[in-house]
Write an enzyme that holds these catalytic residues in place. Structure first.
Site, PDB file in Angstrom:
ATOM      1  N   ARG A 142      36.359  45.612  35.261  1.00 15.88           N
ATOM      2  CA  ARG A 142      35.732  46.921  35.024  1.00 15.88           C
ATOM      3  C   ARG A 142      36.197  47.524  33.700  1.00 15.88           C
ATOM      4  NH1 ARG A 142      38.159  48.884  40.613  1.00 15.88           N
ATOM      5  NH2 ARG A 142      37.812  46.649  40.894  1.00 15.88           N
ATOM      6  N   LYS A 173      47.809  37.246  40.971  1.00 17.26           N
ATOM      7  CA  LYS A 173      47.111  36.797  42.179  1.00 17.26           C
ATOM      8  C   LYS A 173      47.965  35.778  42.937  1.00 17.26           C
ATOM      9  CE  LYS A 173      42.399  37.028  40.229  1.00 17.26           C
ATOM     10  NZ  LYS A 173      41.763  37.903  41.228  1.00 17.26           N
TER      11      LYS A 173
END
Length: 514
Positions: free
Chosen positions: A367, A293
């Site tokens: 996920r 990130k």
């Protein structure tokens, strides 16, 4: 905070600060505001009359008016807090207004205060939809507890502004009414404490709240409230074949934690009764892994276990409120870190279900852990599933910060959830999750990809990924990434972790209780 319920006339309560509520009874949106106190106490009404008629106070939601040494009232001060338009009166407005009262007192060094339950009989024209007594009492107490939370835990010059004692005052004398107020008071205390428990977990820095520490705190909470808890780590994940969860975890020095909580109702449920599975994403810090990130804002990624915290807060409330339905909760916790052992873009993983997953982006890790968590909850007997996760930034682009995302494969489960929102007061908006979107995650080398490969519909492709692991089991996915953190202080709640989801998950569970 020590909270108590008192049945008494409000003007007879000795307290440094007594809070009463007012509404705007002016007809029409553009009419001049006409504030009216929601109390039948004549001394209070006389004390506030001049200021209510001066135009200075308009009774907007959260607006406050302070009266010093009011005549005929035993309280040292009276705080009038607005509830907005009378036609918009709701328990959710009461939750915010009670929070505003507590947030008003804290910086002024007032550690003891009283809050008067609103009395609709004081209004000249009763509202068309009267306030439900029990839910209103609960909302007031929840709002007060939620407002007492602060995030400055580690400041060396921290000044403790916590409320020491809070008295909720009801002047109603009917036995039925009192019983409803009492039930609402008890539930509000439990739910408010449980939401703050979740917020405290999210607030912890990543170097303190590792996956192992999250497991310890979950186990301590479970022991306190009477839940069964198992916490395991890498060896169990390997034994279960949780290849997706393990892939995310292996990049970190910190071992993962698989946390399983079980609640059994006091009355044994029939063999064919539903078993509700609560699954939470518990990424205690998310760097993005190899798909790193940007540095700007990465400090907030300690909040990436907000879904796990919501489930743990809900389980605490479930254990104390004792709905007659079986519940199992699975929390998948690890860090997502870059290292020589970290999983890579292009890797193919095998989930516990046997599904193969092509990794396009290691920052789509939530996920992956949920995939194994959802499948595992099914093997533990869950007949209905709900998961919560700070899953995608895309949900904020779609919905802003007023509603979290709701996805599902089952309309009836959604009906249950939306019924619970009437009590929780939280905002969730249903998003599409239909088969037309499955092609967005179709892989050439494996069964599915862990991202949609496009900047469009990112929250939907994430939901479609999770849908692969629930089969025909009724399932709800709550994407709370846009609602789990509050950037600025509000009149009724501090900035920082919101605890969103705790109340709504609890109410979804309670709708299945027989």
């Amino acid at each position: 905070m020590n909270a108590e319920l008192l049945f008494s006339e409000s003007h007879d309560v000795k307290t440094p600060l007594l809070t009463v509520f007012a509404v705007d009874i002016a007809p029409g949106k553009d009419a001049t505001p006409s504030p009216a106190l929601m109390t039948t106490s004549d001394p209070l009404s006389r004390s506030a009359a001049h200021w209510l008629g001066s135009g200075e106070f308009k009774a907007a939601l959260g607006e406050s008016l302070l009266l010093h040494s009011p005549a005929g009232v035993d309280a040292e001060r009276v705080l009038v807090v607005g509830l907005g338009k009378v036609k918009s009166l709701s328990p959710h407005a009461l939750r915010k207004a009670a929070g505003a009262a507590v947030r008003f007192a804290k910086p002024r060094g007032i550690r003891n205060l009283a809050i008067k339950f609103p009395n609709e009989r004081a209004l000249a024209d009763e509202p068309e939809n009267p306030l439900p007594v029990e839910l209103s009492a609960r909302a007031l107490v929840e709002g007060a507890y939620i407002a007492d939370f602060e995030i400055d835990t580690y400041r060396s010059d921290r000044k403790d502004t916590s409320i020491e004692s809070l008295t909720f005052v009801s002047s109603e004398r009917g036995r039925t009414h009192r019983a409803e107020v009492q039930r609402g008071f008890e539930a509000g205390r439990i739910v408010g404490e449980s939401q703050n428990f979740a917020r405290a977990l999210v607030n912890e820095p990543g170097n303190v709240l590792t996956p192992t520490e999250l497991g310890k705190r979950a186990a301590a909470m479970a022991e306190e409230v009477g839940l069964h808890c198992d916490v395991s780590s890498t060896q169990m994940l390997e034994h279960l074949g949780m290849g997706a969860f393990l892939a995310v975890a292996k990049g970190s020095y910190e071992p993962p934690a698989l946390i399983v909580l079980r609640y059994e109702p006091p009355t044994p449920a029939p063999a064919n009764a539903p078993v509700l599975g609560l699954v939470g994403k518990g990424i205690t810090f998310d760097t993005g892994g190899i798909s790193l990130k940007p540095a700007d804002g990465m400090d907030k990624m300690k909040y990436d276990m907000g879904g796990a915290a919501a489930m743990l807060g809900a389980m605490r409330a479930i254990a104390l409120l004792k709905p007659n339905v079986r519940v199992v909760s699975v929390i998948c916790s690890c860090e997502n870190m870059p290292s020589g052992r970290a999983y890579r873009p292009g890797d193919v993983l095998k989930a516990m279900s046997g599904t193969t997953i092509e990794v396009l982006n290691t920052d789509a890790e939530g996920r992956l852990v949920l995939a194994d968590g959802l499948h595992y909850a099914k093997t533990l007997g869950a007949t209905h599933l709900i998961n919560a996760a700070t899953l995608t930034g895309a949900i904020g682009v779609a919905l802003g910060q007023l509603n979290a995302g709701l996805f599902s494969n089952d309309d009836e489960a959604v009906i249950h959830f939306q019924r619970g929102l009437e009590t929780s007061g939280e905002g969730f908006w249903r998003m599409p999750c239909t088969d037309e979107y499955r092609d967005t995650i179709k892989s050439s080398i494996g069964d599915i990809m862990n991202t949609g490969g496009s900047r469009y519909g990112g929250a939907i492709s994430a939901a479609m990924f999770l849908k692969e692991f629930v089969g025909d089991t009724p399932w709800l996915h709550l994407d709370i990434a846009n609602m789990a953190w509050i950037d600025d202080n509000k009149p009724w709640i501090s900035k920082g972790p919101s605890g969103v989801g705790v109340r709504s998950i609890l109410e979804w569970v309670r709708t299945y209780a027989s």
